[in-house]
Design a protein around this motif. Structure first.
Motif: not given
Length: 235
Positions: A158-172, A175-185
Protein backbone atom coordinates in the motif's frame (compact mmCIF):
# COMPACT_ATOMS: atom_id res chain seq x y z
CA UNK A 1 -29.83 -27.42 33.17
CA UNK A 2 -27.21 -28.91 30.86
CA UNK A 3 -25.25 -31.87 32.30
CA UNK A 4 -22.01 -33.10 30.76
CA UNK A 5 -19.69 -35.86 31.95
CA UNK A 6 -16.18 -34.98 30.86
CA UNK A 7 -12.63 -34.74 32.08
CA UNK A 8 -12.32 -31.35 33.74
CA UNK A 9 -11.00 -28.95 31.10
CA UNK A 10 -12.09 -30.86 28.00
CA UNK A 11 -15.47 -29.09 27.98
CA UNK A 12 -13.89 -25.92 26.58
CA UNK A 13 -15.16 -26.36 23.03
CA UNK A 14 -17.05 -24.28 20.49
CA UNK A 15 -19.72 -27.01 20.27
CA UNK A 16 -20.49 -26.69 23.98
CA UNK A 17 -20.69 -22.90 23.72
CA UNK A 18 -23.13 -23.11 20.82
CA UNK A 19 -25.32 -25.59 22.72
CA UNK A 20 -25.06 -23.56 25.91
CA UNK A 21 -25.99 -20.37 24.07
CA UNK A 22 -29.23 -22.00 22.87
CA UNK A 23 -30.02 -23.11 26.41
CA UNK A 24 -29.29 -19.74 28.01
CA UNK A 25 -31.22 -17.87 25.34
CA UNK A 26 -34.37 -19.92 26.06
CA UNK A 27 -34.00 -20.79 29.76
CA UNK A 28 -33.54 -17.93 32.15
CA UNK A 29 -31.70 -19.77 34.91
CA UNK A 30 -29.58 -22.30 33.08
CA UNK A 31 -26.29 -23.79 34.25
CA UNK A 32 -23.98 -26.44 32.87
CA UNK A 33 -22.99 -29.20 35.32
CA UNK A 34 -19.52 -30.60 34.60
CA UNK A 35 -18.67 -33.95 36.17
CA UNK A 36 -15.26 -35.61 35.98
CA UNK A 37 -15.52 -39.35 36.80
CA UNK A 38 -11.77 -39.93 36.58
CA UNK A 39 -10.97 -37.36 39.26
CA UNK A 40 -13.91 -38.54 41.37
CA UNK A 41 -12.32 -42.00 41.46
CA UNK A 42 -9.39 -40.39 43.26
CA UNK A 43 -11.63 -39.57 46.22
CA UNK A 44 -12.61 -36.01 45.22
CA UNK A 45 -16.08 -35.16 43.97
CA UNK A 46 -15.23 -33.33 40.72
CA UNK A 47 -18.40 -31.37 40.18
CA UNK A 48 -18.81 -27.78 39.07
CA UNK A 49 -21.57 -25.54 37.75
CA UNK A 50 -20.81 -23.04 34.99
CA UNK A 51 -22.60 -20.40 32.96
CA UNK A 52 -21.47 -18.19 30.10
CA UNK A 53 -20.65 -14.65 31.17
CA UNK A 54 -22.89 -11.86 29.90
CA UNK A 55 -19.97 -9.99 28.29
CA UNK A 56 -18.89 -13.11 26.39
CA UNK A 57 -22.45 -13.87 25.22
CA UNK A 58 -22.81 -10.32 23.91
CA UNK A 59 -19.60 -10.65 21.92
CA UNK A 60 -20.45 -14.16 20.72
CA UNK A 61 -23.72 -12.94 19.20
CA UNK A 62 -21.75 -10.61 16.91
CA UNK A 63 -19.14 -13.33 16.21
CA UNK A 64 -16.42 -10.69 16.31
CA UNK A 65 -13.44 -12.00 18.25
CA UNK A 66 -10.80 -9.70 16.81
CA UNK A 67 -8.04 -8.28 18.97
CA UNK A 68 -9.48 -4.77 18.72
CA UNK A 69 -12.95 -5.87 19.84
CA UNK A 70 -11.59 -7.93 22.73
CA UNK A 71 -9.55 -4.96 23.97
CA UNK A 72 -12.60 -2.73 23.63
CA UNK A 73 -14.71 -5.13 25.75
CA UNK A 74 -11.77 -5.84 28.09
CA UNK A 75 -12.44 -9.56 27.63
CA UNK A 76 -9.80 -12.25 28.21
CA UNK A 77 -9.83 -16.04 28.19
CA UNK A 78 -10.72 -16.19 31.89
CA UNK A 79 -13.97 -14.27 31.26
CA UNK A 80 -15.70 -16.91 29.11
CA UNK A 81 -17.29 -18.91 31.93
CA UNK A 82 -18.57 -17.97 35.36
CA UNK A 83 -18.43 -20.67 38.03
CA UNK A 84 -21.40 -20.92 40.36
CA UNK A 85 -20.79 -22.34 43.87
CA UNK A 86 -22.29 -25.79 44.49
CA UNK A 87 -23.34 -27.05 47.89
CA UNK A 88 -24.01 -30.78 48.23
CA UNK A 89 -25.93 -31.79 51.33
CA UNK A 90 -27.86 -34.79 52.60
CA UNK A 91 -31.14 -34.77 54.44
CA UNK A 92 -31.11 -35.23 58.21
CA UNK A 93 -32.45 -38.80 57.88
CA UNK A 94 -29.74 -39.81 55.41
CA UNK A 95 -27.03 -38.28 57.61
CA UNK A 96 -28.35 -40.13 60.66
CA UNK A 97 -28.54 -43.39 58.69
CA UNK A 98 -24.95 -43.06 57.43
CA UNK A 99 -23.74 -42.25 60.95
CA UNK A 100 -25.50 -45.36 62.23
CA UNK A 101 -23.81 -47.53 59.62
CA UNK A 102 -20.37 -46.01 59.99
CA UNK A 103 -19.51 -47.57 63.35
CA UNK A 104 -20.24 -51.14 62.22
CA UNK A 105 -18.74 -50.85 58.74
CA UNK A 106 -15.39 -52.67 58.40
CA UNK A 107 -12.50 -51.24 56.46
CA UNK A 108 -12.95 -51.90 52.76
CA UNK A 109 -10.58 -51.85 49.82
CA UNK A 110 -11.69 -48.33 48.91
CA UNK A 111 -10.29 -47.04 52.20
CA UNK A 112 -6.90 -48.56 51.41
CA UNK A 113 -6.97 -47.23 47.87
CA UNK A 114 -7.00 -43.67 49.18
CA UNK A 115 -3.53 -44.28 50.65
CA UNK A 116 -2.03 -45.45 47.38
CA UNK A 117 0.89 -43.29 46.30
CA UNK A 118 0.44 -43.99 42.61
CA UNK A 119 -1.47 -41.38 40.62
CA UNK A 120 -0.06 -42.41 37.26
CA UNK A 121 -3.32 -42.96 35.31
CA UNK A 122 -4.74 -39.58 36.24
CA UNK A 123 -1.47 -37.70 35.69
CA UNK A 124 -0.75 -39.49 32.42
CA UNK A 125 -4.16 -38.67 30.99
CA UNK A 126 -3.92 -35.03 32.01
CA UNK A 127 -0.42 -34.79 30.57
CA UNK A 128 -1.63 -36.27 27.29
CA UNK A 129 -4.47 -33.75 27.08
CA UNK A 130 -2.08 -30.96 28.02
CA UNK A 131 0.37 -31.90 25.26
CA UNK A 132 -2.48 -32.01 22.72
CA UNK A 133 -3.63 -28.57 23.83
CA UNK A 134 -0.13 -27.16 23.51
CA UNK A 135 0.03 -28.48 19.94
CA UNK A 136 -3.37 -26.94 19.17
CA UNK A 137 -2.28 -23.61 20.67
CA UNK A 138 0.88 -23.68 18.58
CA UNK A 139 -1.24 -24.17 15.44
CA UNK A 140 -3.43 -21.20 16.42
CA UNK A 141 -0.32 -19.05 16.93
CA UNK A 142 0.90 -20.04 13.47
CA UNK A 143 -2.39 -18.78 12.01
CA UNK A 144 -1.85 -15.37 13.62
CA UNK A 145 1.78 -15.25 12.54
CA UNK A 146 0.70 -15.97 8.97
CA UNK A 147 -1.97 -13.24 9.22
CA UNK A 148 0.46 -10.62 10.54
CA UNK A 149 3.05 -11.50 7.88
CA UNK A 150 0.43 -10.97 5.17
CA UNK A 151 -0.74 -7.78 6.85
CA UNK A 152 2.79 -6.41 6.97
CA UNK A 153 3.33 -7.35 3.32
CA UNK A 154 0.05 -5.67 2.33
CA UNK A 155 0.91 -2.47 4.22
CA UNK A 156 4.26 -2.32 2.41
CA UNK A 157 2.48 -2.75 -0.94
CA UNK A 158 0.00 0.00 0.00
CA UNK A 159 2.83 2.40 0.84
CA UNK A 160 4.62 1.60 -2.41
CA UNK A 161 1.40 2.16 -4.40
CA UNK A 162 0.70 5.41 -2.55
CA UNK A 163 4.20 6.76 -3.21
CA UNK A 164 3.86 5.88 -6.88
CA UNK A 165 0.44 7.57 -7.09
CA UNK A 166 1.76 10.72 -5.38
CA UNK A 167 4.68 10.91 -7.77
CA UNK A 168 2.25 10.48 -10.67
CA UNK A 169 0.01 13.26 -9.31
CA UNK A 170 2.97 15.59 -9.00
CA UNK A 171 3.73 14.99 -12.67
CA UNK A 172 0.08 15.56 -13.60
CA UNK A 173 0.00 18.83 -11.65
CA UNK A 174 3.11 19.98 -13.48
CA UNK A 175 1.30 19.45 -16.79
CA UNK A 176 -1.93 21.07 -15.52
CA UNK A 177 -3.92 17.83 -15.30
CA UNK A 178 -6.28 16.86 -12.48
CA UNK A 179 -4.64 14.64 -9.79
CA UNK A 180 -5.84 11.10 -9.41
CA UNK A 181 -7.40 9.97 -6.07
CA UNK A 182 -4.94 8.54 -3.58
CA UNK A 183 -7.41 5.87 -2.50
CA UNK A 184 -8.60 3.09 -4.77
CA UNK A 185 -10.95 0.62 -3.03
CA UNK A 186 -11.11 -1.52 -6.16
CA UNK A 187 -7.38 -2.20 -5.94
CA UNK A 188 -6.72 -5.65 -4.38
CA UNK A 189 -3.89 -4.12 -2.37
CA UNK A 190 -6.43 -2.20 -0.29
CA UNK A 191 -8.76 -5.14 0.31
CA UNK A 192 -8.95 -5.75 4.11
CA UNK A 193 -7.50 -9.04 5.29
CA UNK A 194 -9.85 -11.03 7.56
CA UNK A 195 -8.36 -11.40 11.03
CA UNK A 196 -8.55 -14.94 12.47
CA UNK A 197 -10.97 -15.40 15.36
CA UNK A 198 -9.37 -15.58 18.78
CA UNK A 199 -12.13 -17.74 20.24
CA UNK A 200 -10.35 -21.05 19.63
CA UNK A 201 -7.12 -19.79 21.20
CA UNK A 202 -9.11 -18.52 24.21
CA UNK A 203 -10.76 -21.90 24.70
CA UNK A 204 -7.47 -23.79 24.31
CA UNK A 205 -5.79 -21.48 26.83
CA UNK A 206 -8.65 -22.15 29.24
CA UNK A 207 -8.17 -25.89 28.80
CA UNK A 208 -4.44 -25.61 29.42
CA UNK A 209 -5.10 -23.68 32.63
CA UNK A 210 -7.53 -26.35 33.83
CA UNK A 211 -5.18 -29.22 33.09
CA UNK A 212 -2.29 -27.45 34.83
CA UNK A 213 -4.47 -26.90 37.90
CA UNK A 214 -5.45 -30.57 37.88
CA UNK A 215 -1.84 -31.72 37.64
CA UNK A 216 -0.79 -29.28 40.34
CA UNK A 217 -3.57 -30.46 42.66
CA UNK A 218 -2.81 -34.15 42.20
CA UNK A 219 0.92 -33.57 42.61
CA UNK A 220 0.23 -31.70 45.87
CA UNK A 221 -1.87 -34.60 47.19
CA UNK A 222 0.85 -37.08 46.20
CA UNK A 223 3.46 -35.14 48.14
CA UNK A 224 1.17 -35.06 51.18
CA UNK A 225 0.78 -38.84 51.01
CA UNK A 226 4.54 -39.27 50.66
CA UNK A 227 5.21 -37.14 53.75
CA UNK A 228 2.51 -39.03 55.66
CA UNK A 229 3.97 -42.39 54.66
CA UNK A 230 7.47 -41.23 55.59
CA UNK A 231 6.25 -40.14 59.03
CA UNK A 232 4.53 -43.50 59.58
CA UNK A 233 7.69 -45.42 58.65
CA UNK A 234 9.80 -43.30 60.99
CA UNK A 235 7.41 -43.95 63.86
Amino acid sequence: MLTITLLDGSFQTVELIETFMNYQENIRRCVCIIYDPLKSNQGVLALKALKLSDSFMELYRTNNFTGEKLREKNLSWVDIFEEIPIKVSNSALISAFMTELEADTPVVQCDYDRLQLSTSPFLERNMEFLIECMDDLSMEQQKFQYYYRNLSRQQAQQQAWLQKRRAENMARKATGEEPLPEEDPSNPVFKPLPEPSRLDSFLITNQISNYCNQINGVAGQSFSRLYLTKALHEN
